[in-house]
Design an enzyme around this catalytic site. Sequence first.
Site, PDB file in Angstrom:
ATOM      1  N   ASN A   9      46.807   6.625  23.109  1.00  0.00           N
ATOM      2  CA  ASN A   9      47.744   7.568  23.713  1.00  0.00           C
ATOM      3  C   ASN A   9      48.275   8.491  22.614  1.00  0.00           C
ATOM      4  O   ASN A   9      49.149   8.113  21.853  1.00  0.00           O
ATOM      5  CB  ASN A   9      48.885   6.792  24.392  1.00  0.00           C
ATOM      6  CG  ASN A   9      49.791   7.714  25.175  1.00  0.00           C
ATOM      7  OD1 ASN A   9      49.590   8.925  25.184  1.00  0.00           O
ATOM      8  ND2 ASN A   9      50.788   7.141  25.816  1.00  0.00           N
ATOM      9  N   TRP A  10      47.715   9.690  22.564  1.00  0.00           N
ATOM     10  CA  TRP A  10      48.037  10.604  21.457  1.00  0.00           C
ATOM     11  C   TRP A  10      49.365  11.333  21.660  1.00  0.00           C
ATOM     12  O   TRP A  10      49.831  12.028  20.772  1.00  0.00           O
ATOM     13  CB  TRP A  10      46.907  11.631  21.267  1.00  0.00           C
ATOM     14  CG  TRP A  10      45.585  11.033  20.898  1.00  0.00           C
ATOM     15  CD1 TRP A  10      45.313   9.713  20.650  1.00  0.00           C
ATOM     16  CD2 TRP A  10      44.337  11.729  20.722  1.00  0.00           C
ATOM     17  NE1 TRP A  10      43.984   9.547  20.329  1.00  0.00           N
ATOM     18  CE2 TRP A  10      43.365  10.780  20.370  1.00  0.00           C
ATOM     19  CE3 TRP A  10      43.960  13.068  20.836  1.00  0.00           C
ATOM     20  CZ2 TRP A  10      42.033  11.112  20.124  1.00  0.00           C
ATOM     21  CZ3 TRP A  10      42.635  13.415  20.596  1.00  0.00           C
ATOM     22  CH2 TRP A  10      41.683  12.441  20.235  1.00  0.00           C
ATOM     23  N   LYS A  11      49.901  11.235  22.862  1.00  0.00           N
ATOM     24  CA  LYS A  11      51.184  11.897  23.182  1.00  0.00           C
ATOM     25  C   LYS A  11      51.150  13.381  22.770  1.00  0.00           C
ATOM     26  O   LYS A  11      50.095  14.016  22.867  1.00  0.00           O
ATOM     27  CB  LYS A  11      52.331  11.124  22.534  1.00  0.00           C
ATOM     28  CG  LYS A  11      52.339   9.647  22.977  1.00  0.00           C
ATOM     29  CD  LYS A  11      53.531   8.871  22.516  1.00  0.00           C
ATOM     30  CE  LYS A  11      53.426   7.437  23.002  1.00  0.00           C
ATOM     31  NZ  LYS A  11      54.514   6.596  22.528  1.00  0.00           N
ATOM     32  N   HIS A  94      54.884   6.800  32.330  1.00  0.00           N
ATOM     33  CA  HIS A  94      55.190   6.405  30.953  1.00  0.00           C
ATOM     34  C   HIS A  94      56.700   6.527  30.719  1.00  0.00           C
ATOM     35  O   HIS A  94      57.340   7.449  31.222  1.00  0.00           O
ATOM     36  CB  HIS A  94      54.423   7.305  29.970  1.00  0.00           C
ATOM     37  CG  HIS A  94      54.464   6.785  28.578  1.00  0.00           C
ATOM     38  ND1 HIS A  94      55.522   7.032  27.739  1.00  0.00           N
ATOM     39  CD2 HIS A  94      53.606   6.009  27.883  1.00  0.00           C
ATOM     40  CE1 HIS A  94      55.309   6.429  26.576  1.00  0.00           C
ATOM     41  NE2 HIS A  94      54.144   5.798  26.644  1.00  0.00           N
ATOM     42  N   GLU A 166      54.778  -1.973  29.256  1.00  0.00           N
ATOM     43  CA  GLU A 166      55.243  -1.419  27.982  1.00  0.00           C
ATOM     44  C   GLU A 166      56.761  -1.549  27.920  1.00  0.00           C
ATOM     45  O   GLU A 166      57.478  -0.671  28.443  1.00  0.00           O
ATOM     46  CB  GLU A 166      54.924   0.074  27.901  1.00  0.00           C
ATOM     47  CG  GLU A 166      53.485   0.416  27.782  1.00  0.00           C
ATOM     48  CD  GLU A 166      53.331   1.816  27.170  1.00  0.00           C
ATOM     49  OE1 GLU A 166      52.997   1.900  25.988  1.00  0.00           O
ATOM     50  OE2 GLU A 166      53.566   2.804  27.869  1.00  0.00           O
ATOM     51  N   SER A 214      54.002  -0.654  20.059  1.00  0.00           N
ATOM     52  CA  SER A 214      53.785  -0.937  18.633  1.00  0.00           C
ATOM     53  C   SER A 214      52.534  -1.781  18.366  1.00  0.00           C
ATOM     54  O   SER A 214      52.528  -2.587  17.438  1.00  0.00           O
ATOM     55  CB  SER A 214      55.008  -1.612  18.011  1.00  0.00           C
ATOM     56  OG  SER A 214      56.128  -0.768  18.095  1.00  0.00           O
ATOM     57  N   GLY A 235      49.959   3.827  20.916  1.00  0.00           N
ATOM     58  CA  GLY A 235      50.505   5.141  20.585  1.00  0.00           C
ATOM     59  C   GLY A 235      50.245   5.472  19.127  1.00  0.00           C
ATOM     60  O   GLY A 235      49.149   5.906  18.753  1.00  0.00           O
ATOM     61  N   GLY A 236      51.248   5.239  18.274  1.00  0.00           N
ATOM     62  CA  GLY A 236      51.184   5.642  16.872  1.00  0.00           C
ATOM     63  C   GLY A 236      49.880   5.277  16.171  1.00  0.00           C
ATOM     64  O   GLY A 236      49.269   6.121  15.497  1.00  0.00           O
TER      65      GLY A 236
HETATM   66  P1  13P Z   1      53.495   2.969  20.128  1.00  0.00           P
HETATM   67  O1  13P Z   1      52.191   2.233  20.009  1.00  0.00           O
HETATM   68  O2  13P Z   1      53.632   4.098  19.146  1.00  0.00           O
HETATM   69  O3  13P Z   1      54.654   2.028  20.131  1.00  0.00           O
HETATM   70  O4  13P Z   1      53.507   3.676  21.556  1.00  0.00           O
HETATM   71  C1  13P Z   1      53.219   2.901  22.648  1.00  0.00           C
HETATM   72  C2  13P Z   1      53.041   3.769  23.805  1.00  0.00           C
HETATM   73  O5  13P Z   1      53.957   4.468  24.226  1.00  0.00           O
HETATM   74  C3  13P Z   1      51.716   3.802  24.419  1.00  0.00           C
HETATM   75  O6  13P Z   1      51.748   4.396  25.665  1.00  0.00           O
END
Ligand code: 13P
Length: 262
Positions: A9-11, A94, A166, A214, A235-236
């Site tokens: 998930n690159w946001k 989300h 999540e 995370s 995400g990150g």
């Molecule tokens: P992180 O992995 O950065 O905590 O983000 C999780 C997320 O929001 C995936 O949708």
Amino acid sequence: MRKKLIVGNWKMHMNVSQASLFLHRLQEKVPHYADVEIVLTPSLLALQPLSVQLDRRKFRLAAPNAYFKDEGPYMGEVSFTMLRDLVHYAVVGHSERRIHFGETDQIVRDKVAAAFRNEITPILCVGETQVERRAGETKQVIHDQVTTAISHLTTKEVESLVIAYEPVWAISTFGGIVAKPDDVKKEMDFVRHQVHELFGPKAAKEVRVLYGGSVDDHTAAGYLSLEGCDGAIVGGASLNYEKFAKIVEVAHQLHGSESENT
Ligand code: 13P
């Protein structure tokens, strides 16, 4: 056995050329594993160019968001209808959309319906905030989010659905407490239990339940080895192609050892 599903998930990161370069590197790094499905969620703007560059044997695309109406005077929005044939999946509900953009359970329900109407599989995100967890409201929150989003669906739709648990407090941008796998198993089981209550045993068996919050190359194995965990939404760590490739490899290795044991 269900394939493991790993979602990057690159946001709101990477413009089109950065995303294209990143995909180029990732495609070199990640082999094709028949037992792992890898999904990338770039910005809406990057979906089209990445779709022509993508090695479809290795990757699928997900939309990060879309509007629930199919077309009309909705300035600035992109509909699921416009994304049809471009993406397999769409991330819906989300917590960043719920918190920053005021998406209610009802809006999430309408987006889930719009995705299915346009032959796109929703990755429905649910999870409680730290305040709700401390107040003992976790089950109620998950119950309300899941029930509102899916109760109007057909059993067949639910069988193909992906639900990502999540917890908001575990997402890197909202606190990023690294949850112990055993501390989140109960909630993931509860998500599946909800599906069982509403749609019966087959749907509960088929629906894929992911963990997100995370997840990185060091923590992935703990979550992915939980019984009933079908994958992770990252995400990150998905913005680092070495780390993301390692998470995919972990999923492949765990899947291999599970198959040997069954
Ligand atoms: P992180 O992995 O950065 O905590 O983000 C999780 C997320 O929001 C995936 O949708």
